[in-house]
Design an enzyme around this catalytic site. Structure first.
Site, PDB file in Angstrom:
ATOM      1  N   ALA A 275     122.234  25.554 107.550  1.00  0.00           N
ATOM      2  CA  ALA A 275     120.669  25.280 107.614  1.00  0.00           C
ATOM      3  C   ALA A 275     120.395  23.956 107.912  1.00  0.00           C
ATOM      4  O   ALA A 275     119.334  23.438 108.679  1.00  0.00           O
ATOM      5  CB  ALA A 275     120.007  25.885 106.607  1.00  0.00           C
TER       6      ALA A 275
ATOM      7  N   CYS B 140     120.637  19.962  96.492  1.00  0.00           N
ATOM      8  CA  CYS B 140     120.808  19.123  97.269  1.00  0.00           C
ATOM      9  C   CYS B 140     120.331  17.484  96.679  1.00  0.00           C
ATOM     10  O   CYS B 140     120.377  16.563  96.977  1.00  0.00           O
ATOM     11  CB  CYS B 140     120.073  19.012  98.536  1.00  0.00           C
TER      12      CYS B 140
ATOM     13  N   SER C 112     121.204  30.254 107.009  1.00  0.00           N
ATOM     14  CA  SER C 112     122.356  29.690 106.521  1.00  0.00           C
ATOM     15  C   SER C 112     123.188  30.859 105.919  1.00  0.00           C
ATOM     16  O   SER C 112     122.761  31.701 105.402  1.00  0.00           O
ATOM     17  CB  SER C 112     122.062  28.715 105.073  1.00  0.00           C
TER      18      SER C 112
ATOM     19  N   HIS D 112     125.876  30.777 103.439  1.00  0.00           N
ATOM     20  CA  HIS D 112     126.065  30.922 102.058  1.00  0.00           C
ATOM     21  C   HIS D 112     124.936  31.310 101.134  1.00  0.00           C
ATOM     22  O   HIS D 112     125.090  31.394  99.922  1.00  0.00           O
ATOM     23  CB  HIS D 112     126.977  29.769 101.503  1.00  0.00           C
TER      24      HIS D 112
ATOM     25  N   THR E 245     133.644  24.377 119.371  1.00  0.00           N
ATOM     26  CA  THR E 245     134.178  25.503 119.558  1.00  0.00           C
ATOM     27  C   THR E 245     133.490  25.987 118.280  1.00  0.00           C
ATOM     28  O   THR E 245     133.367  25.675 117.026  1.00  0.00           O
ATOM     29  CB  THR E 245     135.772  25.514 119.162  1.00  0.00           C
TER      30      THR E 245
END
Length: 449
Positions: free
Chosen positions: A119, A373, A247, A249, A287
């Protein structure tokens, strides 16, 4: 208390240690495993891990997601962008299936899904990409004061490039004022970014109404939906959202993968952040990691199937936690709107208790005092300050995260331990003693010596 995965890891680690033992030159048992690893294994065996109650920070991977990923880690390892052989075709097919699974969860077209690393990257791509592409005609961006740090920092970067940024305040319940939002839109506004569900207080913004305002004004709407996708029903068409960050996770998928929804009609244009082979519609070169994309797709598919059940169960457990704590402890405040919220994110302030002290006292329960965070900062949560929370209450807040694998026993243990420790810490607090004596703390004029 022991988490479900704890017993399994212990059983797996013990035979691993035995299998790697061999005789050294002196006849003693030697191990091919590093000593630090063996020591960590022994500690894990001897010590109980804390209960996990921090589902807003991250979620454990659903075992069904791991099952879907494993073949692409070992057997089907082709580059999904290789067009000349079966290895590439297999991986490409799996990648496109995952793209469709993500799109189905939010009511989008698979061609509108761009795989990213998470995210944070999606938010950076959306905000910087839209602003920079339309900068010749529009140089104004709007967001709110309670957004995730990566959104606020992206806006600060744009401000340093000469863009005008409006940081909308929110009301005391954490919800944006729609009239103020509409009044803030200017002729040169290109983008509005609003989080669907706040990661610290769980407040849910009125996205449909915001989408209607933005569409009527010709402004693109981006939403950071990392805490919302897979937990509440979402349809990007109904919400009139133009860009959406996802996101892996946060929805029981793997870490290191996410997605950005970019609307095709009416078309949204972005300036890419990175250059390369032009993968992902030229918006995100590099990739695509097939195993991670497969994991994200599987997590989205499971979430779509089990969303209603998960929501009912999480709501029941959250109500149980709040009821147990508030029935035993006075002066506990729930932060954010009591109705317009995601039940699994419970943010409580315990008056006359220092939040960090409470976290240390609850060391056998994994909790946080805000966003992962920004958890290293000793400053009070900027989200709580934005909703007008007093600094002392902001410092006393704890976020309880409840998820798919949380049990009633874990909720009960957490509530009981919280009640015990808050009562103990309050007994040690002179402020609590003064309040019990009927003294109004706000009437005291404190002096420094």
């Amino acid at each position: 208390m022991l988490s479900p995965g704890r017993t399994l890891s212990s059983r797996l680690l013990r035979p691993i240690s035995r299998l790697h033992l061999r005789l050294g030159s002196d006849g003693r048992a030697a191990s091919s495993l590093p000593k630090e690893l063996i020591k960590r294994h022994e500690l894990e065996i001897d010590e109980l891990r804390p209960l996990y109650m921090d589902f807003q920070a991250t979620t454990p991977m659903d075992p069904r997601v791991l099952d879907a990923m494993l073949p692409y880690q070992v057997n089907y390892y082709g580059n999904p962008h290789s067009k000349t052989h079966a290895f590439g075709w297999e991986s490409e097919s799996a990648m496109e299936t995952a793209r469709r699974q993500v799109a189905d969860l939010i009511g989008a077209d698979p061609r509108e899904i761009i795989f990213t690393s998470g995210a944070t990257e999606s938010n950076n791509m959306a905000i910087k990409g839209v602003a920079r592409f339309y900068k010749t005609k529009k140089r104004h961006v709007i967001t709110t004061q309670t957004e995730h740090k990566c959104v606020l920092d992206s806006c600060r970067i744009l401000a340093s490039e000469g863009f005008s940024i409006t940081y909308l305040p929110v009301q005391a319940n954490g919800i944006v004022d729609l009239e103020l939002l509409e009044a803030s839109i200017r002729p040169d506004t290109s983008l509005l970014s609003v989080m669907t569900i706040n990661n610290e207080i769980g407040v849910k913004q009125p996205m449909k109404e915001i989408g209607q305002i933005c569409r009527s004004k010709g402004v693109f709407l981006h939403t950071d939906a990392a805490q919302a996708v897979g937990k509440i029903p979402i349809n990007v068409t109904d919400m009139k959202v133009d860009l959406m960050s996802i996101s892996g996770h946060k929805i029981y998928g793997p870490k290191g993968v996410g997605a950005l929804y970019v609307r095709r009609r009416p078309r949204v244009r972005l300036e890419p952040l990175q250059s390369g082979g032009g993968q992902e519609r030229g918006l995100r070169s590099g990739t695509v990691p097939t195993p991670l994309a497969v994991g994200l797709g599987a997590a989205c598919s499971i979430a779509q199937q089990e969303m209603e059940y998960d929501h009912q169960r999480v709501s029941m457990l959250a109500n149980r936690l709040v009821q147990k704590i508030t029935s035993e402890l006075p002066d506990v405040i729930m932060n954010g709107d009591a109705e317009q919220r995601y039940a699994g994110c419970v943010n409580l302030s315990f008056a006359y208790v220092e939040g960090e002290s409470l976290l240390m006292a609850l060391k056998d329960v994994a909790l946080s005092s805000g966003s992962a965070c920004t958890s290293a900062s000793l400053e009070p949560s900027y989200v709580l300050r934005a909703i007008g929370t007093d600094e002392d209450l902001a410092h006393s807040s704890i976020r309880f995260g409840i998820g798919r694998f949380t049990t009633e026993a874990e909720v009960d243990y957490t509530a009981e331990k919280c009640i015990t420790q808050v009562s103990r810490l309050r007994e040690m607090s002179p402020l609590w003693e003064m309040v019990q004596e009927g003294i109004d703390l706000k009437s005291i004029k404190w002096t420094q010596h």
